[in-house]
Scaffold this motif. Structure first.
Motif, PDB file in Angstrom:
ATOM      1  N   GLY A 114       0.794  -1.231   0.000  1.00 28.51           N
ATOM      2  CA  GLY A 114       0.000   0.000   0.000  1.00 28.51           C
ATOM      3  C   GLY A 114       0.823   1.276   0.000  1.00 28.51           C
ATOM      4  O   GLY A 114       0.270   2.373   0.053  1.00 28.51           O
ATOM      5  N   GLY A 115       2.163   1.133  -0.073  1.00 26.11           N
ATOM      6  CA  GLY A 115       3.027   2.303  -0.025  1.00 26.11           C
ATOM      7  C   GLY A 115       3.704   2.504   1.318  1.00 26.11           C
ATOM      8  O   GLY A 115       4.598   3.338   1.446  1.00 26.11           O
ATOM      9  N   MET A 116       3.248   1.770   2.337  1.00 25.77           N
ATOM     10  CA  MET A 116       3.873   1.908   3.651  1.00 25.77           C
ATOM     11  C   MET A 116       5.362   1.576   3.558  1.00 25.77           C
ATOM     12  O   MET A 116       5.721   0.693   2.781  1.00 25.77           O
ATOM     13  CB  MET A 116       3.200   0.959   4.667  1.00 25.77           C
ATOM     14  CG  MET A 116       1.762   1.321   4.957  1.00 25.77           C
ATOM     15  SD  MET A 116       1.043   0.237   6.245  1.00 25.77           S
ATOM     16  CE  MET A 116       0.669  -1.258   5.325  1.00 25.77           C
ATOM     17  N   PRO A 117       6.251   2.238   4.335  1.00 22.30           N
ATOM     18  CA  PRO A 117       5.910   3.147   5.432  1.00 22.30           C
ATOM     19  C   PRO A 117       5.944   4.639   5.082  1.00 22.30           C
ATOM     20  O   PRO A 117       5.623   5.444   5.957  1.00 22.30           O
ATOM     21  CB  PRO A 117       7.022   2.844   6.438  1.00 22.30           C
ATOM     22  CG  PRO A 117       8.213   2.538   5.577  1.00 22.30           C
ATOM     23  CD  PRO A 117       7.652   1.840   4.358  1.00 22.30           C
ATOM     24  N   THR A 118       6.324   5.020   3.873  1.00 26.27           N
ATOM     25  CA  THR A 118       6.520   6.455   3.618  1.00 26.27           C
ATOM     26  C   THR A 118       5.618   7.019   2.534  1.00 26.27           C
ATOM     27  O   THR A 118       5.599   8.221   2.312  1.00 26.27           O
ATOM     28  CB  THR A 118       7.982   6.754   3.230  1.00 26.27           C
ATOM     29  OG1 THR A 118       8.318   5.968   2.084  1.00 26.27           O
ATOM     30  CG2 THR A 118       8.930   6.433   4.376  1.00 26.27           C
ATOM     31  N   ARG A 119       4.900   6.159   1.818  1.00 26.33           N
ATOM     32  CA  ARG A 119       4.051   6.650   0.740  1.00 26.33           C
ATOM     33  C   ARG A 119       2.643   6.070   0.860  1.00 26.33           C
ATOM     34  O   ARG A 119       2.395   5.175   1.660  1.00 26.33           O
ATOM     35  CB  ARG A 119       4.657   6.282  -0.618  1.00 26.33           C
ATOM     36  CG  ARG A 119       5.993   7.001  -0.847  1.00 26.33           C
ATOM     37  CD  ARG A 119       6.410   6.931  -2.289  1.00 26.33           C
ATOM     38  NE  ARG A 119       6.823   5.588  -2.668  1.00 26.33           N
ATOM     39  CZ  ARG A 119       6.961   5.171  -3.920  1.00 26.33           C
ATOM     40  NH1 ARG A 119       6.702   5.980  -4.929  1.00 26.33           N
ATOM     41  NH2 ARG A 119       7.350   3.943  -4.184  1.00 26.33           N
ATOM     42  N   VAL A 120       1.740   6.597   0.038  1.00 23.02           N
ATOM     43  CA  VAL A 120       0.356   6.106  -0.010  1.00 23.02           C
ATOM     44  C   VAL A 120       0.074   5.714  -1.451  1.00 23.02           C
ATOM     45  O   VAL A 120      -0.088   6.561  -2.323  1.00 23.02           O
ATOM     46  CB  VAL A 120      -0.645   7.181   0.461  1.00 23.02           C
ATOM     47  CG1 VAL A 120      -2.069   6.638   0.416  1.00 23.02           C
ATOM     48  CG2 VAL A 120      -0.300   7.649   1.869  1.00 23.02           C
ATOM     49  N   LYS A 121       0.051   4.404  -1.706  1.00 18.99           N
ATOM     50  CA  LYS A 121      -0.066   3.933  -3.084  1.00 18.99           C
ATOM     51  C   LYS A 121      -1.328   3.133  -3.354  1.00 18.99           C
ATOM     52  O   LYS A 121      -1.688   2.916  -4.512  1.00 18.99           O
ATOM     53  CB  LYS A 121       1.144   3.064  -3.436  1.00 18.99           C
ATOM     54  CG  LYS A 121       2.432   3.873  -3.539  1.00 18.99           C
ATOM     55  CD  LYS A 121       3.651   2.973  -3.709  1.00 18.99           C
ATOM     56  CE  LYS A 121       3.639   2.243  -5.045  1.00 18.99           C
ATOM     57  NZ  LYS A 121       4.848   1.388  -5.175  1.00 18.99           N
ATOM     58  N   CYS A 122      -1.994   2.657  -2.300  1.00 14.91           N
ATOM     59  CA  CYS A 122      -3.223   1.868  -2.535  1.00 14.91           C
ATOM     60  C   CYS A 122      -4.117   1.944  -1.320  1.00 14.91           C
ATOM     61  O   CYS A 122      -3.810   1.388  -0.263  1.00 14.91           O
ATOM     62  CB  CYS A 122      -2.881   0.411  -2.842  1.00 14.91           C
ATOM     63  SG  CYS A 122      -4.366  -0.595  -3.098  1.00 14.91           S
ATOM     64  N   LEU A 123      -5.250   2.629  -1.479  1.00 15.37           N
ATOM     65  CA  LEU A 123      -6.173   2.783  -0.350  1.00 15.37           C
ATOM     66  C   LEU A 123      -6.890   1.473  -0.018  1.00 15.37           C
ATOM     67  O   LEU A 123      -7.322   1.277   1.124  1.00 15.37           O
ATOM     68  CB  LEU A 123      -7.200   3.874  -0.660  1.00 15.37           C
ATOM     69  CG  LEU A 123      -6.628   5.286  -0.873  1.00 15.37           C
ATOM     70  CD1 LEU A 123      -7.761   6.278  -1.097  1.00 15.37           C
ATOM     71  CD2 LEU A 123      -5.748   5.715   0.297  1.00 15.37           C
ATOM     72  N   HIS A 124      -7.034   0.583  -1.004  1.00 12.58           N
ATOM     73  CA  HIS A 124      -7.662  -0.715  -0.738  1.00 12.58           C
ATOM     74  C   HIS A 124      -6.851  -1.502   0.291  1.00 12.58           C
ATOM     75  O   HIS A 124      -7.404  -2.133   1.192  1.00 12.58           O
ATOM     76  CB  HIS A 124      -7.782  -1.512  -2.037  1.00 12.58           C
ATOM     77  CG  HIS A 124      -8.496  -0.788  -3.134  1.00 12.58           C
ATOM     78  ND1 HIS A 124      -7.905   0.193  -3.893  1.00 12.58           N
ATOM     79  CD2 HIS A 124      -9.770  -0.902  -3.586  1.00 12.58           C
ATOM     80  CE1 HIS A 124      -8.788   0.653  -4.762  1.00 12.58           C
ATOM     81  NE2 HIS A 124      -9.924   0.013  -4.595  1.00 12.58           N
TER      82      HIS A 124
END
Ligand SMILES: [Zn+2]
Length: 171
Positions: A114-124
Protein backbone atom coordinates in the motif's frame (compact mmCIF):
# COMPACT_ATOMS: atom_id res chain seq x y z
CA UNK A 1 -12.34 -22.08 4.57
CA UNK A 2 -15.87 -23.19 3.83
CA UNK A 3 -16.87 -23.74 0.24
CA UNK A 4 -19.57 -21.07 0.36
CA UNK A 5 -16.95 -18.43 1.01
CA UNK A 6 -14.83 -19.64 -1.90
CA UNK A 7 -17.82 -19.37 -4.22
CA UNK A 8 -18.65 -15.88 -2.98
CA UNK A 9 -15.02 -14.73 -3.22
CA UNK A 10 -14.82 -15.94 -6.80
CA UNK A 11 -17.88 -13.90 -7.63
CA UNK A 12 -16.64 -10.82 -5.74
CA UNK A 13 -13.38 -10.81 -7.68
CA UNK A 14 -14.60 -12.17 -10.98
CA UNK A 15 -11.88 -14.82 -10.79
CA UNK A 16 -10.53 -17.36 -8.34
CA UNK A 17 -8.36 -15.71 -5.68
CA UNK A 18 -5.14 -17.60 -5.07
CA UNK A 19 -3.50 -18.26 -1.74
CA UNK A 20 -6.46 -17.40 0.51
CA UNK A 21 -5.89 -18.53 4.09
CA UNK A 22 -8.97 -17.20 5.83
CA UNK A 23 -11.64 -14.55 5.87
CA UNK A 24 -10.22 -11.74 8.02
CA UNK A 25 -13.28 -9.49 8.13
CA UNK A 26 -16.93 -9.71 7.10
CA UNK A 27 -19.52 -7.08 6.31
CA UNK A 28 -22.52 -6.98 8.60
CA UNK A 29 -24.63 -9.01 6.21
CA UNK A 30 -22.08 -11.82 6.34
CA UNK A 31 -20.07 -11.85 3.10
CA UNK A 32 -16.27 -11.68 3.12
CA UNK A 33 -14.86 -8.13 3.13
CA UNK A 34 -11.16 -8.86 3.64
CA UNK A 35 -9.24 -12.08 3.18
CA UNK A 36 -5.86 -13.03 4.58
CA UNK A 37 -3.54 -14.42 1.94
CA UNK A 38 -0.40 -16.52 1.91
CA UNK A 39 2.82 -14.52 1.51
CA UNK A 40 3.80 -16.99 -1.18
CA UNK A 41 1.15 -18.03 -3.70
CA UNK A 42 0.75 -21.69 -4.71
CA UNK A 43 2.73 -21.05 -7.90
CA UNK A 44 5.65 -19.68 -5.88
CA UNK A 45 5.02 -15.97 -6.48
CA UNK A 46 5.78 -13.76 -3.45
CA UNK A 47 2.60 -11.89 -2.43
CA UNK A 48 3.16 -9.01 -0.02
CA UNK A 49 -0.51 -8.07 0.40
CA UNK A 50 -1.48 -9.99 3.53
CA UNK A 51 -4.92 -8.41 3.73
CA UNK A 52 -6.88 -8.19 0.48
CA UNK A 53 -10.10 -6.17 0.17
CA UNK A 54 -12.76 -8.26 -1.58
CA UNK A 55 -16.21 -6.72 -0.93
CA UNK A 56 -17.10 -5.14 -4.29
CA UNK A 57 -18.81 -2.13 -2.69
CA UNK A 58 -15.83 -1.48 -0.43
CA UNK A 59 -13.50 -1.84 -3.41
CA UNK A 60 -15.60 0.63 -5.38
CA UNK A 61 -15.63 3.20 -2.55
CA UNK A 62 -11.85 2.99 -2.15
CA UNK A 63 -11.45 3.34 -5.92
CA UNK A 64 -13.63 6.46 -5.87
CA UNK A 65 -11.35 8.00 -3.23
CA UNK A 66 -8.29 7.18 -5.31
CA UNK A 67 -9.90 8.76 -8.37
CA UNK A 68 -10.47 12.07 -6.57
CA UNK A 69 -6.89 12.48 -5.45
CA UNK A 70 -7.05 11.36 -1.83
CA UNK A 71 -3.71 9.55 -2.02
CA UNK A 72 -1.89 12.74 -2.93
CA UNK A 73 -3.60 14.57 -0.03
CA UNK A 74 -2.57 11.83 2.37
CA UNK A 75 1.00 11.85 1.10
CA UNK A 76 1.22 15.59 1.77
CA UNK A 77 -0.29 15.10 5.20
CA UNK A 78 2.29 12.39 5.89
CA UNK A 79 5.12 14.73 4.94
CA UNK A 80 3.80 17.52 7.16
CA UNK A 81 2.87 15.59 10.31
CA UNK A 82 5.69 13.85 12.17
CA UNK A 83 3.40 12.07 14.57
CA UNK A 84 1.28 10.70 11.73
CA UNK A 85 4.43 9.54 9.96
CA UNK A 86 5.51 7.67 13.10
CA UNK A 87 2.13 6.00 13.46
CA UNK A 88 2.17 5.03 9.78
CA UNK A 89 5.62 3.50 10.21
CA UNK A 90 4.31 1.55 13.20
CA UNK A 91 1.43 0.34 11.01
CA UNK A 92 4.01 -0.88 8.48
CA UNK A 93 5.78 -2.80 11.26
CA UNK A 94 2.46 -4.26 12.42
CA UNK A 95 1.78 -5.46 8.88
CA UNK A 96 5.19 -7.10 8.59
CA UNK A 97 4.96 -8.72 12.01
CA UNK A 98 1.59 -10.26 11.18
CA UNK A 99 2.84 -11.51 7.81
CA UNK A 100 6.00 -12.99 9.30
CA UNK A 101 3.75 -14.87 11.70
CA UNK A 102 2.13 -16.51 8.66
CA UNK A 103 5.42 -17.20 6.92
CA UNK A 104 8.77 -15.69 5.97
CA UNK A 105 9.31 -14.98 2.28
CA UNK A 106 12.79 -13.68 1.65
CA UNK A 107 11.99 -11.80 -1.58
CA UNK A 108 9.55 -9.49 0.22
CA UNK A 109 11.24 -9.30 3.63
CA UNK A 110 10.80 -5.77 5.00
CA UNK A 111 8.36 -4.85 2.22
CA UNK A 112 4.78 -4.32 3.32
CA UNK A 113 2.05 -2.99 1.02
CA UNK A 114 0.00 0.00 0.00
CA UNK A 115 3.03 2.30 -0.02
CA UNK A 116 3.87 1.91 3.65
CA UNK A 117 5.91 3.15 5.43
CA UNK A 118 6.52 6.45 3.62
CA UNK A 119 4.05 6.65 0.74
CA UNK A 120 0.36 6.11 -0.01
CA UNK A 121 -0.07 3.93 -3.08
CA UNK A 122 -3.22 1.87 -2.54
CA UNK A 123 -6.17 2.78 -0.35
CA UNK A 124 -7.66 -0.71 -0.74
CA UNK A 125 -4.64 -2.14 1.07
CA UNK A 126 -4.81 0.43 3.87
CA UNK A 127 -8.57 -0.01 4.38
CA UNK A 128 -8.18 -3.80 4.41
CA UNK A 129 -5.47 -3.54 7.06
CA UNK A 130 -7.69 -1.39 9.31
CA UNK A 131 -10.67 -3.70 8.89
CA UNK A 132 -8.64 -6.85 9.58
CA UNK A 133 -6.81 -5.63 12.68
CA UNK A 134 -9.24 -3.03 13.99
CA UNK A 135 -8.97 0.72 14.32
CA UNK A 136 -6.08 2.41 16.05
CA UNK A 137 -3.27 0.57 14.22
CA UNK A 138 -3.16 2.11 10.74
CA UNK A 139 -4.02 5.83 10.84
CA UNK A 140 -4.39 6.20 7.08
CA UNK A 141 -6.41 3.00 6.83
CA UNK A 142 -8.71 4.40 9.50
CA UNK A 143 -8.91 7.69 7.60
CA UNK A 144 -9.71 5.81 4.40
CA UNK A 145 -12.60 4.04 6.14
CA UNK A 146 -13.89 7.38 7.45
CA UNK A 147 -13.76 8.89 3.98
CA UNK A 148 -15.45 5.84 2.43
CA UNK A 149 -18.30 6.32 4.90
CA UNK A 150 -18.60 10.02 3.99
CA UNK A 151 -18.74 9.74 0.21
CA UNK A 152 -21.64 11.65 -1.34
CA UNK A 153 -22.10 8.97 -3.97
CA UNK A 154 -22.27 5.38 -2.75
CA UNK A 155 -20.81 5.78 0.73
CA UNK A 156 -19.69 2.52 2.30
CA UNK A 157 -19.52 1.14 5.80
CA UNK A 158 -19.28 -2.56 6.66
CA UNK A 159 -22.34 -2.25 8.89
CA UNK A 160 -24.53 -0.85 6.12
CA UNK A 161 -23.14 -2.93 3.24
CA UNK A 162 -25.87 -4.89 1.49
CA UNK A 163 -23.87 -6.41 -1.35
CA UNK A 164 -25.34 -9.70 -2.49
CA UNK A 165 -23.61 -12.41 -4.53
CA UNK A 166 -25.96 -11.87 -7.48
CA UNK A 167 -24.51 -8.36 -7.92
CA UNK A 168 -21.21 -9.74 -9.12
CA UNK A 169 -17.84 -8.06 -8.94
CA UNK A 170 -17.07 -4.37 -8.83
CA UNK A 171 -15.31 -4.46 -12.18
ZN1 LIG B 1 -19.69 -5.66 1.77
Amino acid sequence: MVTDDETVLREQLGRPLRGVRAVAYRCGSGHPTVVETEPRLPDGTPFPTLFYLTCPRAVAAASTLESIGVMADMTEWLAADVELAERYRAAHEDYLTRREHVGHVEEIAGVSAGGMPTRVKCLHVLAAHSLAVGRGINPLGDDTLDRMAELDDKPWTPESCTWRPSEGSAA
